[in-house]
Scaffold this active site. Structure first.
Site, PDB file in Angstrom:
ATOM      1  N   HIS A  54       5.669  29.721 -50.105  1.00 35.18           N
ATOM      2  CA  HIS A  54       4.812  28.532 -50.155  1.00 35.18           C
ATOM      3  C   HIS A  54       3.824  28.624 -51.313  1.00 35.18           C
ATOM      4  CE1 HIS A  54       1.928  25.480 -48.982  1.00 35.18           C
ATOM      5  NE2 HIS A  54       0.994  26.374 -48.746  1.00 35.18           N
ATOM      6  N   GLU A  82      -8.263  31.985 -45.279  1.00 35.09           N
ATOM      7  CA  GLU A  82      -7.933  31.519 -43.942  1.00 35.09           C
ATOM      8  C   GLU A  82      -6.957  32.442 -43.211  1.00 35.09           C
ATOM      9  OE1 GLU A  82      -7.384  27.476 -43.540  1.00 35.09           O
ATOM     10  OE2 GLU A  82      -7.162  27.689 -41.364  1.00 35.09           O
ATOM     11  N   ASP A  83      -5.909  32.863 -43.891  1.00 39.28           N
ATOM     12  CA  ASP A  83      -4.838  33.573 -43.190  1.00 39.28           C
ATOM     13  C   ASP A  83      -4.903  35.085 -43.281  1.00 39.28           C
ATOM     14  OD1 ASP A  83      -3.886  31.132 -42.504  1.00 39.28           O
ATOM     15  OD2 ASP A  83      -2.365  31.042 -44.090  1.00 39.28           O
ATOM     16  N   ASP A 267      15.614  -7.797 -56.140  1.00 37.82           N
ATOM     17  CA  ASP A 267      16.072  -8.550 -57.295  1.00 37.82           C
ATOM     18  C   ASP A 267      15.169  -8.353 -58.493  1.00 37.82           C
ATOM     19  OD1 ASP A 267      18.303  -9.355 -56.147  1.00 37.82           O
ATOM     20  OD2 ASP A 267      17.653 -11.371 -55.631  1.00 37.82           O
TER      21      ASP A 267
HETATM   22 MN    MN Z   1      -1.181  26.171 -47.942  1.00 39.00          MN
END
Ligand code: MN
Length: 734
Positions: A54, A82-83, A267
């Site tokens: 990621h 955060e992680d 169109d």
């Molecule tokens: Mn992320």
């Protein structure tokens, strides 16, 4: 849904090398890649891929947008706070403060909780505004958009509920932000991905219709391209020309909002011409209008009057020789870059020029007048005010009029500028306000009158049985809080008054009984009302109140009531009079000097005596009598000007300020525990500050608390000393 192949770390570097040549910058990017890989090792995404995939994707997309090295590095690192539990400071030490700030801001925005359109408190427009207000550095928004883009590309691994929620948020919040930033490539992809997850049936229906007409449309477009190309070549103009297809969501939106049929929209065939100069754009327009019939009212000159997101182009609609209608866009290469990549195009990394984020930021904000003015512009709206008027107005709206703070759960609360934790508490719930005893802002305990700032995470400590203080009225900013505090205090006052009236009734009945009168006969409201004027009060309740607080003698009332004036002895009358005198003499300070009535007295700030302390007065020159504790160092060597002072007889309602110093071995939640214990002892807290000596790991906490008397204070100190890791709690002498 196009499948995207995952790039590797070396692809990011290759992409970066196409416009960054400085070795140090490239090394920084590699270092960030390794750091992210190391710290996220063992973490996996829902897809089963290692988490770092990621991050590589985010960094890669950022590099294709030609952002600076710090932004690519921050893209790699955007989830480590955060992680992985990495702190801002660690990140700053390892990389730079600039990168740590970017990552922290991205993390903070991530905690905003979007609850969907149905909840009026979380309107999408409001949410976007908060988002922008929180991310004052445009790079934070770009990282966040790219993060979301990659999450949307991999949304199939989420549960259906999560898919719907994330897609709705993307459509309501992220796509409009990308539009405002002029990054149409990201905006279009976000919209189509959201559309797919929110309304799969419509998505497939439109995709099928587009596909079915593709050959016919391609043919018409190719014919037109050939015709225009020949004409322009004949006039020696440099150009690129191509057909373009609308993305599915824009077709769907036109059908819904403009009520058009699918074939009416489809169109419309679209052609784009890119040329060298602005002048070429107008030349090309001239040639096209000379050859084909333009539809009146459809010519738009966004070159002379750019859109608010910096978009520039000429738009016209013409009827081709086949009778088909074509939308033609004409613009320069630069204009095209801005149309596709918006703010990111302007903000291309410039090698060699010394990078200054503040200068860059200012440049962008100047170019994007709306940047600070997010909420006002609606889709494709042309300005009626000048850009600077917009800016001034919205600057006020977003940055000055409001602060946006969050609950620990991510709920956003908007408050007027200067608002405090008490305003916040009352906004959460009246009971939270009434029982607030402490506030934690961004993990640190703060006084209740602290000014809050946008992005603060605020938590209120409450304690049952406590109530708002009158002092709060001095600093609250919202009417809501002010009104609630007032009405609480009023109610308390009424209750107190009522209970005093009840006390008065009891005292008077006892008096009557003691003197052998029939209580039932004389405790008659009418009879009592009749004698009120004798005591200079206007009604029954005031009379009873007076009796309760001893400003009216129950003996005298009893005598008047029973018409037995003579039975009140001189002594009793005199003693009551004396009582009233004493009460008058009670100075505001709650102190008395025997024999002296009107003397200005105040408690000294150095030793802060409280009721019950042994005290001495010091006669100052011109500032009345300063009252110290007898053992205060500041009067220890003073021989003259001292005078005996006594506490006036206790008024239970009165509070005295006292400074207290607590020493403890530092640990988590120490401050919370101290504040809790102090509150449990019913000692309101005026202020608190803490400092840690990092060599000895000792924490020094200074508190100003309010106590009734010395006994109360000793009680607080004794309880604080019982707290784990506290080794001393003493009164302060300044
Ligand atoms: Mn992320």
């Amino acid at each position: 849904m196009g499948a995207h192949q995952n790039p590797g770390i070396e692809d990011v570097l290759k992409e970066a090398q196409s416009y960054i040549h400085d070795e140090k910058s490239l090394a920084l990017i590699s270092r960030a890649a390794n750091y992210a890989a190391e710290h996220h090792a063992g973490q996996f995404r829902k897809s089963g891929e290692p988490y770092v995939v990621h991050l590589i994707n985010v960094a890669y997309i950022l590099a294709t947008m030609r952002v600076g090295p710090a932004t690519i590095a921050a893209g790699y690192l955007h989830d480590v706070i955060e992680d992985c539990g990495v702190s801002h400071d660690e990140l700053a030490a390892e990389f730079t403060t600039e990168i740590a700030d970017l990552v922290e801001a991205v993390t903070k925005i991530g905690t905003l909780e979007y609850k969907g359109k149905d909840d009026p408190e979380y309107q999408a427009a409001n949410h976007r505004k908060i988002f922008i207000a929180m991310a004052r550095d445009v790079r934070v928004i770009i990282i966040k958009l790219v993060d979301r883009l990659h999450n949307m590309r991999t949304l199939q691994y989420q549960s259906e509920n999560a898919q719907k929620r994330i897609a709705a948020e993307t459509l309501d919040v992220y796509a409009p932000i990308a539009h405002r930033l002029g990054i149409s490539a990201i905006k279009n992809e976000l919209e189509d991905l959201s559309f797919f997850y929110l309304n799969r049936e419509e998505y497939y229906r439109i995709a099928r219709l587009v596909e079915a007409k593709k050959i016919e449309r391609d043919e018409a477009v190719n014919t037109m391209i050939r015709e225009i190309s020949e004409m322009l070549k004949g006039n020696n103009i440099e150009f690129r020309i191509f057909g373009r297809s609308k993305h599915l969501y824009s077709i769907y939106k036109k059908m819904v909002t403009k009520g058009k049929r699918f074939d009416e929209i489809l169109d419309l065939l679209a052609i784009r011409i890119i040329t060298r100069t602005e002048l070429n754009c107008y030349e090309i327009l001239g040639y096209i209008h000379a050859k084909y019939k333009p539809i009146p009212g459809r010519l738009k000159d966004y070159i002379a009057v750019p859109k608010t997101n910096m978009y520039q182009s000429l738009h016209t609609t013409i009827i081709g020789e086949s009778g088909k209608i074509f939308e033609v866009q004409i613009r320069t290469e630069d204009m095209d870059a801005i149309a596709e990549r918006g703010v990111a195009a302007h903000w291309r990394y410039k090698e060699g020029s010394k990078y200054d984020p503040k200068v860059e930021q200012k440049e962008i904000e100047d170019k994007l007048a709306w940047f600070k003015n997010f909420a006002v512009y609606s889709e494709d709206e042309a300005g009626h005010e000048t850009a600077s008027e917009y800016m001034a107005r919205l600057q006020r709206d977003i940055f000055e009029a409001n602060v946006y703070v969050m609950t620990p759960m991510g709920r956003v609360i908007d408050l007027p500028n200067g608002a405090t934790p008490i305003d916040f508490a009352y906004r959460i719930h009246t009971d939270v306000g009434h029982t607030a005893v402490g506030a934690i802002v961004n993990d640190a305990m703060v006084p209740l009158n602290t000014q809050l700032h946008t992005g603060d995470v605020v938590q209120i400590k409450t304690m049952k049985g406590t109530g708002p203080s009158e002092d709060w009225l001095k600093f609250v900013k919202t009417n809501q809080a002010r009104n609630k505090i007032r009405s609480y205090l009023q109610k308390k006052e009424t209750e107190r008054h009522e209970s005093r009236v009840f006390d008065g009734e009891k005292i008077l009945s006892d008096e009557l009984r003691k003197r052998g009168f029939d209580v039932k006969e004389y405790m008659d409201k009418k009879k009592i009302e009749n004698i009120c004027k004798d005591f200079r009060v206007s009604n029954y309740t005031d009379l009873m109140y007076g009796i309760a607080v001893r400003s009216i003698s129950p003996t005298a009332v009893c005598a008047h009531l029973t018409n037995q004036k003579g039975r009140v002895s001189e002594d009793e009358a005199l003693s009551h009079l004396l009582n009233r005198e004493v009460q008058k003499r009670t100075s505001k300070s709650g102190l008395v000097i025997p024999g002296i009535e009107s003397m200005k007295m105040s408690l000294s700030h150095c030793c802060m005596p409280v009721y019950g302390d042994e005290i001495k007065g010091y006669i100052t020159k011109g500032a009345g009598v300063k009252v110290h504790r007898v053992d205060c160092v500041n009067i220890a060597r003073v021989k003259s000007r001292l005078i005996d002072v006594y506490w006036d007889d206790g008024d239970a309602e009165r509070y005295y300020d006292s400074d207290v110093v607590v020493m403890a071995h530092d640990r988590s939640f120490l401050l919370t525990d101290i504040v809790t214990v102090v509150s449990q002892c019913r000692a309101p807290m005026e202020s608190v500050s803490a400092s840690v000596n990092h060599d000895t790991l000792t924490s020094t906490i200074k508190l100003t608390i309010r106590v009734h008397d010395v006994q109360h204070l000793q009680n607080v100190l004794a309880n604080v000393r019982k707290i784990e890791s506290v080794f001393s709690a003493e009164r302060a002498v300044h």
